[in-house]
Design an enzyme around this catalytic site. Structure first.
Site, short mmCIF file in Angstrom:
data_model
loop_
_atom_site.label_atom_id
_atom_site.label_comp_id
_atom_site.label_asym_id
_atom_site.label_seq_id
_atom_site.Cartn_x
_atom_site.Cartn_y
_atom_site.Cartn_z
N ASP A 135 17.92 -6.36 -8.23
CA ASP A 135 18.29 -7.23 -9.33
C ASP A 135 17.46 -8.50 -9.31
O ASP A 135 17.44 -9.23 -8.32
CB ASP A 135 19.78 -7.57 -9.23
CG ASP A 135 20.23 -8.50 -10.34
OD1 ASP A 135 20.24 -9.72 -10.11
OD2 ASP A 135 20.54 -8.00 -11.43
N GLY A 136 16.77 -8.77 -10.40
CA GLY A 136 15.83 -9.88 -10.44
C GLY A 136 16.46 -11.23 -10.20
O GLY A 136 15.95 -12.05 -9.45
N ASP B 290 9.28 -11.89 -17.05
CA ASP B 290 8.98 -10.91 -18.09
C ASP B 290 9.86 -9.69 -17.85
O ASP B 290 9.39 -8.62 -17.50
CB ASP B 290 7.50 -10.54 -18.06
CG ASP B 290 7.13 -9.55 -19.15
OD1 ASP B 290 7.84 -9.53 -20.18
OD2 ASP B 290 6.15 -8.79 -18.99
#
Length: 210
Positions: free
Chosen positions: A126-127, A147
């Site tokens: 998970d970013g 992004d």
């Protein structure tokens, strides 16, 4: 005759969780789709390291304010277009990339010529959570690029106040934060813009991209 979609030949189709991953090739560009006509990544077949999509070129305007980055954090890898561009033009730069999908990483290697490089570290998960968990003892980043998209748009966690404060904390004092956002009344764009202004002392520039 090869199966066609998005006016191009389908090279790959798979499912990961609730997302359809598609790779198509029109003989000029190869593109990654998440089950919709919108291209998540594209690569010129004749020039794999160039930035094929206008929004990726727009994101690189951050280099106007940070012309020689030594450390970059990229949240969202996709087909690896931005990572490849940075590796080519800044070979001494250390890039940390966070990507939620192992399958997307495999596709970037197999279809978009993303290289194995000691200058590129890829973290899977998970970013938003991984960004916060990256080792704090490491030197801060010169450039932080967001992004990250699902098939439905920008992940909700990336539009929250805490995410922007975490990103600010990961940057050096004069570091640059760049985010690719979808404008519109229901995309979270205006809330994200408000958080950016709050956490970056109103030093915010918008560059519209068609």
């Amino acid at each position: 005759m090869a199966e066609q979609k998005y006016n191009a030949r389908i090279l790959h189709t798979s499912r990961e969780h609730d997302t359809t991953l598609e790779i198509v090739d029109d003989g000029f560009q190869r593109s990654l789709h998440f089950g919709t006509p919108s291209r998540q990544s594209s690569m010129y077949l004749h020039a794999p390291d160039k930035l094929a999509l206008s929004y990726t070129r727009a994101m690189m305007t951050g280099l106007l304010f940070c012309p020689n980055p030594e450390r970059v954090l990229l949240i969202g890898l996709g087909g690896g277009s931005i990572a490849k561009f940075l590796l080519r033009h800044f070979p001494a730069c250390q890039i940390d990339a966070v990507e939620t999908s192992e399958e997307v990483i495999k596709l970037a290697r197999a279809y978009f010529q993303l290289p194995e490089s000691p200058q590129l570290n890829i973290y899977v998960g998970d970013g938003a959570r991984l960004t916060q968990a990256l080792p704090s003892q490491r030197s801060p980043y010169d450039l932080l690029l967001v992004d990250a998209f699902t098939d439905k748009g920008v992940p909700e966690a990336f539009l929250q106040d805490g995410f922007f404060s975490t990103c600010r904390a990961k940057l050096r004092p004069n570091g640059v934060f760049v985010a690719n956002l979808w404008a519109g009344p229901t995309t979270g764009f205006y809330g994200a813009l408000r958080h950016l202004r709050e956490h970056f002392d109103d030093n915010v520039l918008q560059l519209p991209v068609e």
